[in-house]
Design a protein around this motif. Structure first.
Motif, PDB file in Angstrom:
ATOM      1  N   ASP A 113       0.819  -1.215   0.000  1.00  0.00           N
ATOM      2  CA  ASP A 113       0.000   0.000   0.000  1.00  0.00           C
ATOM      3  C   ASP A 113       0.851   1.263   0.000  1.00  0.00           C
ATOM      4  O   ASP A 113       0.410   2.325  -0.423  1.00  0.00           O
ATOM      5  CB  ASP A 113      -0.919  -0.009   1.227  1.00  0.00           C
ATOM      6  N   GLY A 114       2.072   1.150   0.489  1.00  0.00           N
ATOM      7  CA  GLY A 114       2.971   2.298   0.550  1.00  0.00           C
ATOM      8  C   GLY A 114       4.241   1.920   1.285  1.00  0.00           C
ATOM      9  O   GLY A 114       4.322   0.849   1.883  1.00  0.00           O
ATOM     10  N   PHE A 115       5.241   2.792   1.224  1.00  0.00           N
ATOM     11  CA  PHE A 115       6.489   2.504   1.931  1.00  0.00           C
ATOM     12  C   PHE A 115       7.272   3.786   2.153  1.00  0.00           C
ATOM     13  O   PHE A 115       7.022   4.818   1.519  1.00  0.00           O
ATOM     14  CB  PHE A 115       7.345   1.494   1.154  1.00  0.00           C
ATOM     15  N   GLY A 116       8.223   3.708   3.095  1.00  0.00           N
ATOM     16  CA  GLY A 116       9.122   4.818   3.385  1.00  0.00           C
ATOM     17  C   GLY A 116      10.545   4.315   3.397  1.00  0.00           C
ATOM     18  O   GLY A 116      10.841   3.243   2.868  1.00  0.00           O
ATOM     19  N   THR A 117      11.436   5.071   4.011  1.00  0.00           N
ATOM     20  CA  THR A 117      12.847   4.680   4.014  1.00  0.00           C
ATOM     21  C   THR A 117      13.120   3.442   4.853  1.00  0.00           C
ATOM     22  O   THR A 117      14.086   2.716   4.602  1.00  0.00           O
ATOM     23  CB  THR A 117      13.721   5.827   4.549  1.00  0.00           C
ATOM     24  N   ASP A 118      12.283   3.176   5.862  1.00  0.00           N
ATOM     25  CA  ASP A 118      12.541   2.015   6.721  1.00  0.00           C
ATOM     26  C   ASP A 118      11.278   1.208   7.027  1.00  0.00           C
ATOM     27  O   ASP A 118      11.263   0.400   7.936  1.00  0.00           O
ATOM     28  CB  ASP A 118      13.197   2.454   8.030  1.00  0.00           C
ATOM     29  N   PHE A 119      10.215   1.422   6.259  1.00  0.00           N
ATOM     30  CA  PHE A 119       8.977   0.702   6.543  1.00  0.00           C
ATOM     31  C   PHE A 119       8.150   0.519   5.274  1.00  0.00           C
ATOM     32  O   PHE A 119       8.378   1.173   4.250  1.00  0.00           O
ATOM     33  CB  PHE A 119       8.128   1.449   7.575  1.00  0.00           C
ATOM     34  N   ALA A 120       7.193  -0.400   5.367  1.00  0.00           N
ATOM     35  CA  ALA A 120       6.206  -0.590   4.309  1.00  0.00           C
ATOM     36  C   ALA A 120       4.846  -0.760   4.960  1.00  0.00           C
ATOM     37  O   ALA A 120       4.753  -1.168   6.120  1.00  0.00           O
ATOM     38  CB  ALA A 120       6.542  -1.818   3.467  1.00  0.00           C
ATOM     39  N   VAL A 121       3.793  -0.438   4.227  1.00  0.00           N
ATOM     40  CA  VAL A 121       2.433  -0.674   4.697  1.00  0.00           C
ATOM     41  C   VAL A 121       1.835  -1.763   3.814  1.00  0.00           C
ATOM     42  O   VAL A 121       1.764  -1.609   2.589  1.00  0.00           O
ATOM     43  CB  VAL A 121       1.574   0.601   4.628  1.00  0.00           C
ATOM     44  N   ILE A 122       1.434  -2.874   4.431  1.00  0.00           N
ATOM     45  CA  ILE A 122       0.888  -4.011   3.699  1.00  0.00           C
ATOM     46  C   ILE A 122      -0.610  -4.093   3.985  1.00  0.00           C
ATOM     47  O   ILE A 122      -1.023  -4.209   5.138  1.00  0.00           O
ATOM     48  CB  ILE A 122       1.565  -5.332   4.117  1.00  0.00           C
ATOM     49  N   ASP A 123      -1.408  -4.023   2.928  1.00  0.00           N
ATOM     50  CA  ASP A 123      -2.861  -4.108   3.046  1.00  0.00           C
ATOM     51  C   ASP A 123      -3.272  -5.574   2.998  1.00  0.00           C
ATOM     52  O   ASP A 123      -3.149  -6.235   1.969  1.00  0.00           O
ATOM     53  CB  ASP A 123      -3.517  -3.338   1.899  1.00  0.00           C
ATOM     54  N   VAL A 124      -3.749  -6.073   4.144  1.00  0.00           N
ATOM     55  CA  VAL A 124      -4.207  -7.460   4.228  1.00  0.00           C
ATOM     56  C   VAL A 124      -5.706  -7.443   4.526  1.00  0.00           C
ATOM     57  O   VAL A 124      -6.120  -7.151   5.643  1.00  0.00           O
ATOM     58  CB  VAL A 124      -3.456  -8.241   5.325  1.00  0.00           C
ATOM     59  N   GLY A 125      -6.507  -7.702   3.514  1.00  0.00           N
ATOM     60  CA  GLY A 125      -7.955  -7.711   3.703  1.00  0.00           C
ATOM     61  C   GLY A 125      -8.525  -6.394   4.188  1.00  0.00           C
ATOM     62  O   GLY A 125      -9.486  -6.371   4.963  1.00  0.00           O
ATOM     63  N   GLY A 126      -7.944  -5.296   3.740  1.00  0.00           N
ATOM     64  CA  GLY A 126      -8.439  -3.979   4.128  1.00  0.00           C
ATOM     65  C   GLY A 126      -7.807  -3.411   5.384  1.00  0.00           C
ATOM     66  O   GLY A 126      -8.083  -2.274   5.763  1.00  0.00           O
ATOM     67  N   VAL A 127      -6.938  -4.187   6.034  1.00  0.00           N
ATOM     68  CA  VAL A 127      -6.222  -3.716   7.222  1.00  0.00           C
ATOM     69  C   VAL A 127      -4.782  -3.417   6.828  1.00  0.00           C
ATOM     70  O   VAL A 127      -4.092  -4.274   6.252  1.00  0.00           O
ATOM     71  CB  VAL A 127      -6.246  -4.764   8.355  1.00  0.00           C
ATOM     72  N   GLY A 128      -4.315  -2.207   7.117  1.00  0.00           N
ATOM     73  CA  GLY A 128      -2.954  -1.819   6.769  1.00  0.00           C
ATOM     74  C   GLY A 128      -1.982  -2.103   7.894  1.00  0.00           C
ATOM     75  O   GLY A 128      -2.099  -1.543   8.982  1.00  0.00           O
ATOM     76  N   TYR A 129      -1.016  -2.979   7.654  1.00  0.00           N
ATOM     77  CA  TYR A 129       0.000  -3.310   8.658  1.00  0.00           C
ATOM     78  C   TYR A 129       1.268  -2.508   8.385  1.00  0.00           C
ATOM     79  O   TYR A 129       1.814  -2.566   7.275  1.00  0.00           O
ATOM     80  CB  TYR A 129       0.334  -4.801   8.623  1.00  0.00           C
ATOM     81  N   LEU A 130       1.719  -1.759   9.385  1.00  0.00           N
ATOM     82  CA  LEU A 130       2.969  -1.016   9.281  1.00  0.00           C
ATOM     83  C   LEU A 130       4.096  -1.967   9.649  1.00  0.00           C
ATOM     84  O   LEU A 130       4.142  -2.484  10.772  1.00  0.00           O
ATOM     85  CB  LEU A 130       2.959   0.183  10.227  1.00  0.00           C
ATOM     86  N   VAL A 131       4.994  -2.214   8.710  1.00  0.00           N
ATOM     87  CA  VAL A 131       6.051  -3.198   8.904  1.00  0.00           C
ATOM     88  C   VAL A 131       7.405  -2.533   8.666  1.00  0.00           C
ATOM     89  O   VAL A 131       7.664  -1.999   7.580  1.00  0.00           O
ATOM     90  CB  VAL A 131       5.881  -4.385   7.936  1.00  0.00           C
TER      91      VAL A 131
END
Length: 201
Positions: A10-28
């Motif tokens: 769903d998106g990312f930065g310099t040290d993280f990504a956002v993963i959309d799992v079934g409509g829930v965004g996980y900051l990883v």
């Protein structure tokens, strides 16, 4: 405990990504190596994860391979190495380079990571060389050959044994023997079952 995520980037930065799992965004949070392999926004991605729970926060750390996750676990077991430093090391060195540096006692190579000085690098080499028993997280390393490929059945079998409480050296040796006995076409289930028998001998 969240061990793996499969979803859309769903998106990312310099040290993280956002993963959309079934409509829930996980900051990883992740190493730059893992982030570079994720692809484009909207692509499906799979990340192995480690959940870090503190008094005031819960964080997910993501890894492109089980091997990278296993190295992260080893790195944060060293005094003075937190998640941020471990990710910096995994950003600077891949699994093979890290193994080779530790096996050779080359602490200078580890200082390539941001935030890692000579003293901490030396501590990492000394503590992990002892914990690894001089063996990488792969059955081929004991004989001086290259570690097993990340993402292979053998690597996943090593990871399975580590999760069961085996030491890295024990897990790698057992899987190496099992792979020799079964051959390169063995399934993950066969490798794990045979590795457990080997470790019990």
């Amino acid at each position: 405990m969240i061990a793996k995520l499969r979803g859309l980037l769903d998106g990312f930065g310099t040290d993280f990504a956002v993963i959309d799992v079934g409509g829930v965004g996980y900051l990883v949070f992740a190493s730059t190596r893992t982030l570079a392999q994720l692809g484009a926004i909207g692509d499906e991605v799979v990340l192995h994860t480690e959940m870090l729970v503190a008094e005031d926060s819960i964080r997910l750390i993501g890894f492109s391979t089980a091997a990278e996750r296993d190295w992260f676990r080893l790195l944060v077991s060293v005094q003075g190495v937190g998640a941020r430093v471990a990710l910096a090391i995994l950003s600077a060195l891949n699994a093979d380079e890290l193994h080779n540096a530790i096996a050779a006692g080359d602490s200078r190579m580890i200082t390539r990571a941001q935030g890692v000085g000579p003293k901490l690098a030396q501590r990492i080499v000394l503590e992990l060389k002892d914990k690894m028993g001089g063996v990488a997280l792969g059955p081929g390393a004991a004989g001086g050959t290259a570690p097993i490929p990340a993402g292979s059945h053998a690597q996943d079998a090593v990871s399975a044994l580590l999760n069961l409480g085996f030491r890295p050296a024990e897990a790698a040796a057992a899987v190496g023997k099992a792979e020799t006995e079964l051959g390169p076409e063995a399934s993950l289930d066969q490798l794990v079952r045979t590795s457990l028998k080997m470790a019990a001998r």
